[in-house]
Scaffold this active site. Structure first.
Site, PDB file in Angstrom:
ATOM      1  N   TYR A 108       0.901  -1.267   0.087  1.00 54.85           N
ATOM      2  CA  TYR A 108      -0.026  -0.022   0.101  1.00 54.85           C
ATOM      3  C   TYR A 108       1.011   1.361  -0.058  1.00 54.85           C
ATOM      4  CZ  TYR A 108      -3.188   3.653   1.397  1.00 54.85           C
ATOM      5  OH  TYR A 108      -3.958   5.016   1.622  1.00 54.85           O
ATOM      6  N   GLU A 196      -3.491   7.574  -4.251  1.00 62.33           N
ATOM      7  CA  GLU A 196      -3.264   6.462  -3.445  1.00 62.33           C
ATOM      8  C   GLU A 196      -3.161   5.277  -4.294  1.00 62.33           C
ATOM      9  OE1 GLU A 196      -6.916   4.424  -1.986  1.00 62.33           O
ATOM     10  OE2 GLU A 196      -6.018   4.513  -0.098  1.00 62.33           O
TER      11      GLU A 196
END
Ligand code: ADP
Ligand code: MG
Length: 385
Positions: A108, A196
Site C-alpha cells: 500500500y 493512493e
C-alpha cells in the site's frame, strides 16, 4: 475533483511511474481484441469513482478473449455496489481492460495532505490490497509514514527509508525508490490532494508497479491544469452538485432528511450543528453565498427540493450583503413556479428583515416563520418527522 483509475494511470505513465498495460474498451469486440493483444488473458475493471470494486464484482479475471467480451457486456451499465458506494451503488459507464500481472506481493502506498502537520505525507504499508483503515485500526505498527518538507521535496533518503520498510531488495529496491520520487513529482506538479496506489505490486519478475491508482485534486488548483479538468466525469458527481455549480451555488449532499439553505459556510456549519443538536439530520446544504439574486435563490430552492431525501427545508439566512427581502422574494418565486411539497421553516435576520418577513406573510403560502436559530431548529426537526 476525482478521476477514474484509467485516467490516473495515464498520468502515472506521463511521470514514468510503472503501471500494467491497459485500455478502455469501446465495446465487447474491442474487449476481445485487447485481451488477444495481451496474450489471451485480461483483467476487466469497472471504472467508478469508488474503491472496493474487487470485492463488489467490479474487477474480474478473463481467462480468454471470449470471456473478456462476455464480462464486458455484463459489466457495462451494471449498478455496482461496493463498500464505498453506499447501498444505492454506481452505474458503470466505462470498462477498462488491463494486462494481468504475476503478483508476488501487494503493498500500500499513498501521498496525502496531513492536516495535523500541514504537510504532504507519504504513507506505506506491507498490507496492500486490503482497506487501509482496517490496517490502521488493527495493526497500526504496519503503517510507515514520512513527512515531506516542502522546501526539500521528497528526499532520496526518505524514499529509501520507505522502500526498505516495505522489504524491497536489490533491483526492486531501486525501482521502488524511483517509483516514489516520480510519484511525488506528479503529486506536487498536478496539485493533487491525494494519490493512493493500492495495491502497489511487486511482480514475480521483480517489477514495482501500480496495479490500481486513485487520484484526487485540489479544486483550487484546477485552473492551472486544463488537461486534468478535461478528465472530469459529471456522471460521478451528485447531479444536484453539478446543477448548483452552474448557478455559482455550493451544494453538498449529506445523508439526513432536512434540506438547508444558508448563506456562508460558517452559518452552514452552525445550522447543521443545531439541527443535529435538536435530534434531526441534514439531507444537504446549499450555500447561496453573498450577493445572490432572487433567481439564484429560486434555483437554490429548486435544487434542494429535487433531493428526494428532503422531508422539510430550513432556510437560515443572516442578511449582511445578502438582503432578507431578496431571499424572501426568491422563496415566493420558487413556491409559485415549482410548488413546495414539504414544510418550509424560514429564519431571517439582518438587513431588510422586516420587509422579508412581510413578503413571506403576504405570499399566502404556508411558510413556517421562526424567531431565532433554536426555534428554527426545533420547528424543522418536528416538521421532518
Ligand atoms: P479495488 O481497489 O477497487 O478493489 P483494484 O484495482 O485494487 O480494485 O483490484 C482489486 C484486486 O484485483 C487487486 O488487489 C489485485 O489482486 C487484482 N487485480 C487488479 N488488477 C489486476 C491486474 N492487472 N493483474 C492481476 N491482478 C489484478
Ligand atoms: Mg485498489
Amino acid at each position: 475533483m476525482n478521476i477514474h483509475e484509467y485516467q490516473a494511470k495515464e498520468l502515472l505513465r506521463l511521470y514514468k511511474v510503472a503501471t500494467p498495460n491497459g485500455r478502455v474498451a469501446q465495446d465487447a469486440e474491442d474487449a476481445r481484441m485487447i485481451t488477444k493483444e495481451y496474450g489471451g488473458k485480461s483483467v476487466v475493471k469497472a471504472q467508478i469513482h469508488a474503491g472496493g470494486r474487487g470485492k463488489g464484482g467490479g474487477v474480474k479475471f478473463a481467462s480468454d478473449p471470449d470471456k473478456a467480451a462476455e464480462i464486458f457486456k455484463a459489466m457495462l451499465g451494471m449498478n455496482l455496489v461496493t463498500k464505498q458506494t453506499g447501498a444505492e451503488g454506481r452505474k458503470v459507464h466505462t470498462v477498462f481492460i488491463s494486462d494481468p500481472v504475476d503478483i508476488d506481493r501487494e503493498l500500500y502506498l499513498a501521498f496525502l495532505v496531513d492536516r495535523v502537520t500541514s504537510r504532504v505525507t507519504l504513507m506505506a504499508s506491507t498490507e496492500g490490497g486490503v482497506e487501509i483503515e482496517e490496517v490502521a485500526e488493527k495493526t497500526p505498527e504496519k503503517i510507515l509514514k514520512v513527512t515531506v518538507d516542502p522546501a526539500l521535496g521528497l528526499t532520496g533518503f526518505q524514499a529509501r527509508q520507505i522502500a526498505f520498510g516495505l522489504g524491497l531488495q536489490g533491483d526492486s529496491f531501486k525501482k521502488g525508490v524511483t517509483f516514489l520520487l516520480n510519484l511525488y513529482r506528479l503529486f506536487t506538479e498536478k496539485d493533487c490532494s491525494m494519490v493512493e496506489v493500492n495495491p502497489l505490486v511487486i511482480t514475480k519478475q521483480g517489477d514495482v508497479i501500480a496495479l490500481d491508482a486513485k487520484i484526487g485534486f485540489d479544486d483550487n488548483g484546477l485552473f492551472r491544469h486544463p488537461d486534468v479538468m478535461a478528465m472530469r466525469d459529471l456522471n460521478e458527481e451528485a447531479s444536484e452538485e453539478t446543477e448548483a455549480s452552474k448557478f455559482n451555488l455550493n451544494f453538498i449532499k449529506l445523508d439526513g432528511t432536512i434540506g438547508c439553505m444558508v448563506n456562508g459556510a460558517g452559518l452552514a456549519m452552525g445550522t447543521m450543528d443545531i439541527i443535529k443538536y435538536h435530534g434531526g439530520s441534514p439531507a444537504n446544504f446549499l450555500d447561496v453565498g453573498g450577493g445572490a439574486t432572487e433567481d439564484a435563490v429560486k434555483n437554490a430552492f429548486r435544487i434542494i427540493l429535487q433531493d428526494k431525501a428532503v422531508k422539510a427545508v430550513l432556510v437560515n439566512i443572516f442578511g449582511g450583503i445578502m438582503r432578507c427581502d431578496i431571499v424572501a422574494g426568491g422563496i415566493v418565486k420558487a413556491a409559485k413556479e415549482i410548488g413546495i411539497s414539504v414544510p418550509v421553516v424560514v429564519r431571517l435576520e439582518g438587513t431588510n428583515v422586516e420587509e422579508g418577513k412581510q413578503i413571506l406573510a403576504d405570499s399566502g403560502y404556508n411558510l413556517i416563520v421562526a424567531n431565532d436559530l433554536r426555534d428554527a431548529a426545533e420547528k424543522v426537526v418536528a416538521a421532518a418527522k
